[in-house]
Design an enzyme around this catalytic site. Sequence first.
Site, PDB file in Angstrom:
ATOM      1  N   LYS A 189      45.791  35.009  84.834  1.00 11.01           N
ATOM      2  CA  LYS A 189      46.165  33.737  85.467  1.00 11.01           C
ATOM      3  C   LYS A 189      45.243  32.618  85.010  1.00 11.01           C
ATOM      4  O   LYS A 189      45.692  31.502  84.736  1.00 11.01           O
ATOM      5  CB  LYS A 189      46.167  33.874  86.992  1.00 11.01           C
ATOM      6  CG  LYS A 189      47.382  34.659  87.444  1.00 11.01           C
ATOM      7  CD  LYS A 189      47.549  34.701  88.931  1.00 11.01           C
ATOM      8  CE  LYS A 189      48.800  35.491  89.266  1.00 11.01           C
ATOM      9  NZ  LYS A 189      48.681  36.295  90.455  1.00 11.01           N
ATOM     10  N   LYS A 235      62.225  35.458  87.474  1.00  7.28           N
ATOM     11  CA  LYS A 235      62.500  34.085  87.911  1.00  7.28           C
ATOM     12  C   LYS A 235      61.787  33.078  87.013  1.00  7.28           C
ATOM     13  O   LYS A 235      62.222  31.943  86.895  1.00  7.28           O
ATOM     14  CB  LYS A 235      62.167  33.878  89.383  1.00  7.28           C
ATOM     15  CG  LYS A 235      60.724  34.101  89.734  1.00  7.28           C
ATOM     16  CD  LYS A 235      60.513  33.884  91.219  1.00  7.28           C
ATOM     17  CE  LYS A 235      59.117  34.285  91.650  1.00  7.28           C
ATOM     18  NZ  LYS A 235      58.791  35.701  91.438  1.00  7.28           N
ATOM     19  N   LYS A 241      63.147  40.541  79.834  1.00  5.66           N
ATOM     20  CA  LYS A 241      63.005  41.065  81.193  1.00  5.66           C
ATOM     21  C   LYS A 241      63.557  40.024  82.186  1.00  5.66           C
ATOM     22  O   LYS A 241      63.246  38.837  82.067  1.00  5.66           O
ATOM     23  CB  LYS A 241      61.509  41.285  81.466  1.00  5.66           C
ATOM     24  CG  LYS A 241      61.215  41.680  82.896  1.00  5.66           C
ATOM     25  CD  LYS A 241      59.718  41.668  83.187  1.00  5.66           C
ATOM     26  CE  LYS A 241      59.484  41.945  84.631  1.00  5.66           C
ATOM     27  NZ  LYS A 241      58.822  41.235  85.529  1.00  5.66           N
TER      28      LYS A 241
HETATM   29  P1  ADP Z   1      59.620  37.891  88.829  1.00  4.34           P
HETATM   30  O1  ADP Z   1      59.340  38.528  87.481  1.00  4.34           O
HETATM   31  O2  ADP Z   1      61.016  37.409  88.953  1.00  4.34           O
HETATM   32  O3  ADP Z   1      58.584  36.843  89.196  1.00  4.34           O
HETATM   33  P2  ADP Z   1      58.203  39.522  90.700  1.00  4.34           P
HETATM   34  O4  ADP Z   1      57.025  39.640  89.794  1.00  4.34           O
HETATM   35  O5  ADP Z   1      58.097  38.704  91.944  1.00  4.34           O
HETATM   36  O6  ADP Z   1      59.481  39.053  89.868  1.00  4.34           O
HETATM   37  O7  ADP Z   1      58.729  40.979  91.035  1.00  4.34           O
HETATM   38  C1  ADP Z   1      58.537  41.683  92.210  1.00  4.34           C
HETATM   39  C2  ADP Z   1      58.798  43.146  91.871  1.00  4.34           C
HETATM   40  O8  ADP Z   1      60.153  43.324  91.400  1.00  4.34           O
HETATM   41  C3  ADP Z   1      57.899  43.662  90.732  1.00  4.34           C
HETATM   42  O9  ADP Z   1      56.752  44.309  91.215  1.00  4.34           O
HETATM   43  C4  ADP Z   1      58.770  44.649  90.004  1.00  4.34           C
HETATM   44  O10 ADP Z   1      58.572  45.950  90.534  1.00  4.34           O
HETATM   45  C5  ADP Z   1      60.193  44.230  90.321  1.00  4.34           C
HETATM   46  N1  ADP Z   1      60.842  43.592  89.151  1.00  4.34           N
HETATM   47  C6  ADP Z   1      60.904  42.270  88.881  1.00  4.34           C
HETATM   48  N2  ADP Z   1      61.629  42.019  87.769  1.00  4.34           N
HETATM   49  C7  ADP Z   1      62.032  43.225  87.309  1.00  4.34           C
HETATM   50  C8  ADP Z   1      62.836  43.649  86.190  1.00  4.34           C
HETATM   51  N3  ADP Z   1      63.377  42.781  85.340  1.00  4.34           N
HETATM   52  N4  ADP Z   1      63.064  44.960  86.029  1.00  4.34           N
HETATM   53  C9  ADP Z   1      62.531  45.869  86.905  1.00  4.34           C
HETATM   54  N5  ADP Z   1      61.777  45.541  87.973  1.00  4.34           N
HETATM   55  C10 ADP Z   1      61.527  44.239  88.185  1.00  4.34           C
END
Ligand code: ADP
Length: 326
Positions: free
Chosen positions: A115, A197, A194
Amino acid sequence: MKATKKRVLSGIQPSGRLHLGNYFGMIKRMVEYQESSDLFCFIANLHSLTSVTDGKALKKLTLEAAMDLLALGMDPKKSVFWVQSDVPEVAELTWVLACITPMGLMERAHSYKDKVAKGILPNLGLFNYPALMAADILIYQSELVPVGKDQKQHVEMTRDMAFKFNSVFGETFTIPEPDIAEEVATVPGTDGQKMSKSYNNTIPIFGTDAEIKKAVMGIVTDSTPVEACKDPSTCNVFKLYGLFASKKETDELAGKYKAGGMGYGNAKKMLLEKIMAEFKPFREKREYLEAHPAEVEKALEFGAGRARKIAHSTMEKVRAATGLKY
Ligand code: ADP
Ligand code: TRP
């Protein structure tokens, strides 16, 4: 003799609209854990406070996350489900753990370093984030902690803190294990990266019908003409379809790809139907909860009461062991 169930704990930061990646990567697993374990699941709003500085926004995000999770199958009768800040004892334990944690251990945290490398101006809360996460895990005497790969080091730091505390002050904490589901494949986004958001490539679970349709129809495919044979293994639409369809349905669609004569538009329509059918009951439940916020608050209050009882009992031991109880 009845085997006792393992205590499994995980926290989820309230961070906005959930997408298919969140569902298949994490939430579905949590909902399944309710059946097989003694599940503790909470909304990590204290962790979000390291980055959200708008009080109204944090409150809204927290209640929305609660509704999302309840709609997707979290059941307050089958698991302990609450909001992190409703158990202030975790903040107290965070301080106690901070006092036995060497700076060197904290300075090695990848997530913090990443970060900072991205240009975020860090606050003390962000630096202390792993100690708060350790307090979450240890205060409930958790045995197993399901997290994504990015959080594995935080669970290892938690183990280090627990060992240190136990050796300095006497056996107090259960040593937790991380549970990283290697087989949970990364769900691809509409552009093939992947789904996240941060990449603007998501298919939202609780979006409007039009939003979901637009996202699905916008999935990037190659330019193979309709008549030509297509390779299902490289197609994002096919990969997403496989998450919802049975083996038989997936094989059938693979056959159509390979035979030629079917356009990607058709596969997208089939995927859209699957998404809508699978999430229909969840979307209805979400609408119901939105219209009945008192039910959501009641569920959270019930969960907080159960969580707090355990946190209180652990803190009694911690206070006695450290001499804070005089
Ligand atoms: P983002 O990448 O949208 O910010 P987060 O980091 O908040 O999502 O994700 C929360 C949880 O959701 C992660 O710990 C992970 O386990 C799961 N996750 C998020 N995106 C994916 C993905 N594309 N494939 C599989 N698991 C995911
Ligand atoms: N840091 C985790 C994440 O961002 C959320 C979290 C907070 C957590 N406390 C936890 C996860 C305790 C597991 C156990 O995903």
